[in-house]
Motif scaffolding. Structure first.
Motif, PDB file in Angstrom:
ATOM      1  N   ASN A   9       0.877  -1.171   0.000  1.00 29.53           N
ATOM      2  CA  ASN A   9       0.000   0.000   0.000  1.00 29.53           C
ATOM      3  C   ASN A   9       0.917   1.223   0.000  1.00 29.53           C
ATOM      4  N   LYS A  11       0.188   4.265  -0.332  1.00 27.53           N
ATOM      5  CA  LYS A  11      -0.426   5.459   0.260  1.00 27.53           C
ATOM      6  C   LYS A  11      -0.138   6.677  -0.618  1.00 27.53           C
ATOM      7  N   HIS A  94      -9.445   1.347   4.779  1.00 32.84           N
ATOM      8  CA  HIS A  94      -8.188   1.601   5.479  1.00 32.84           C
ATOM      9  C   HIS A  94      -8.433   2.586   6.621  1.00 32.84           C
ATOM     10  N   GLU A  96      -6.796   4.985   7.696  1.00 30.87           N
ATOM     11  CA  GLU A  96      -6.540   6.404   7.373  1.00 30.87           C
ATOM     12  C   GLU A  96      -7.740   7.021   6.669  1.00 30.87           C
ATOM     13  N   GLU A 166      -5.635  -4.756  10.469  1.00 33.00           N
ATOM     14  CA  GLU A 166      -4.570  -3.781  10.691  1.00 33.00           C
ATOM     15  C   GLU A 166      -4.850  -3.008  11.982  1.00 33.00           C
ATOM     16  N   ALA A 170      -0.562  -0.053  15.280  1.00 32.46           N
ATOM     17  CA  ALA A 170       0.650  -0.647  14.702  1.00 32.46           C
ATOM     18  C   ALA A 170       1.011  -0.027  13.353  1.00 32.46           C
ATOM     19  N   GLY A 211       0.451  -3.521   9.566  1.00 37.06           N
ATOM     20  CA  GLY A 211       0.824  -2.662  10.692  1.00 37.06           C
ATOM     21  C   GLY A 211       2.262  -2.931  11.072  1.00 37.06           C
ATOM     22  N   CYS A 213       4.496  -4.311   9.465  1.00 37.97           N
ATOM     23  CA  CYS A 213       5.016  -5.601   9.015  1.00 37.97           C
ATOM     24  C   CYS A 213       6.190  -5.284   8.098  1.00 37.97           C
ATOM     25  N   ILE A 232       1.302  -4.213   3.375  1.00 38.52           N
ATOM     26  CA  ILE A 232       2.551  -3.574   3.759  1.00 38.52           C
ATOM     27  C   ILE A 232       2.568  -2.110   3.344  1.00 38.52           C
ATOM     28  N   GLY A 233       2.809  -1.211   4.280  1.00 42.45           N
ATOM     29  CA  GLY A 233       2.889   0.207   3.951  1.00 42.45           C
ATOM     30  C   GLY A 233       4.334   0.623   3.704  1.00 42.45           C
ATOM     31  N   GLY A 234       4.969   1.140   4.726  1.00 41.35           N
ATOM     32  CA  GLY A 234       6.317   1.689   4.596  1.00 41.35           C
ATOM     33  C   GLY A 234       7.311   0.778   3.889  1.00 41.35           C
TER      34      GLY A 234
END
Ligand code: PGA
Length: 249
Positions: A9, A11, A94, A96, A166, A170, A211, A213, A232-234
């Motif tokens: 993700n 974002k 999500h 957010e 999520e 986290a 979160g 991960c 997976i975000g970041g």
């Protein structure tokens, strides 16, 4: 046998050129993954990235879609438009979007309905905030989120739903749920799906963990029986890290 999946993700990160560069790098590296691989990109990237990844092992997701079919909703992007780019998935619910854009259960039910009606698969996110976890309310929160937005779907529609648990505390915090915490609530969520759609459907439902991960904790999380992969975000913004997470699945 349910699908295992690692989904990214992005974002609101990466301009178009940066997004194309990352997608190109991933395309070259992901040849025979042992799970489904999806990347969620900003709307503006979808058509280009979907074209670039056509025929590859990587599918593309939007990160949102409108709660109306079409018409005078300036700035919105409909599910049909998303589908027309070549994207196959949409991430909905999500935290957010729930938090910063006040997306209600009803709005998310409508977005989900429109996404499915337009042939998209939905990655539907649920999860509690820190105060709710501290008060021991996580189970009732995720139950209400499911009942409020997606448990009205037919059994046939449900086949195109992937869930992502999520915990909001986290996300982006570096505070990952422990594998035991995540497994416990994933099993609970699968139980809710079984009550609603039957055991076979629950066994076939993919439930991702999201979160913080990352490439360091993914293998441990994915080893849990009810954790079928990750959102997976970041760590999805760096090819090396995202590839390591795919390899861990
Ligand atoms: P994170 O984000 O991996 O950066 O915590 C996950 C998500 O919000 O989907």
């Amino acid at each position: 046998m349910r699908t295992r999946m690692v989904a990214g993700n992005w974002k609101m990160n990466k301009n178009l050129q940066e997004g194309v560069a990352l997608a190109t790098e991933l395309k070259e590296a992901v040849k025979n993954p042992n799970c489904a691989v999806v990347i969620g990109t900003p709307f503006i990237h979808l058509a280009t990235v979907a074209e670039l990844l056509k025929g590859s092992a990587i599918k593309v997701a939007a990160e949102n879609c409108a709660d109306h079919e079409k018409g005078a909703y300036t700035g919105e992007v409909s599910a049909e438009m998303v589908k027309s780019t070549g994207a196959e998935y949409v991430i909905l619910g999500h935290s957010e979007r729930r938090q910063y854009y006040a997306e209600s259960y009803e709005m998310l039910a409508e977005k989900t309905r429109l996404a499915l009606a337009n042939g998209l698969k939905v990655i539907f996110c649920i999860g509690e905030v820190k105060e709710e976890r501290e008060a021991g309310k996580q189970n009732e929160v995720v139950k209400a989120q499911l009942e409020g937005s997606v448990f009205g779907l037919s059994a046939e529609e449900w086949k195109n739903i992937t869930l992502a648990y999520e915990p909001v505390w986290a996300i982006g915090t570096g505070l990952t749920a422990t594998p035991a915490q995540a497994q416990e609530i994933h099993a609970y969520i699968r139980g809710l799906v079984a009550e609603k759609y039957g055991k076979a459907a629950a066994d076939d439902t993919t439930i991702l963990y999201g979160g913080s991960c990352n490439e360091k904790n993914a293998a441990e999380l994915f080893a849990c029986p009810d954790i079928d992969g990750g959102l997976i975000g970041g760590a999805a913004l760096v090819a090396e890290k995202f590839l390591a997470i795919i390899a861990a699945r």
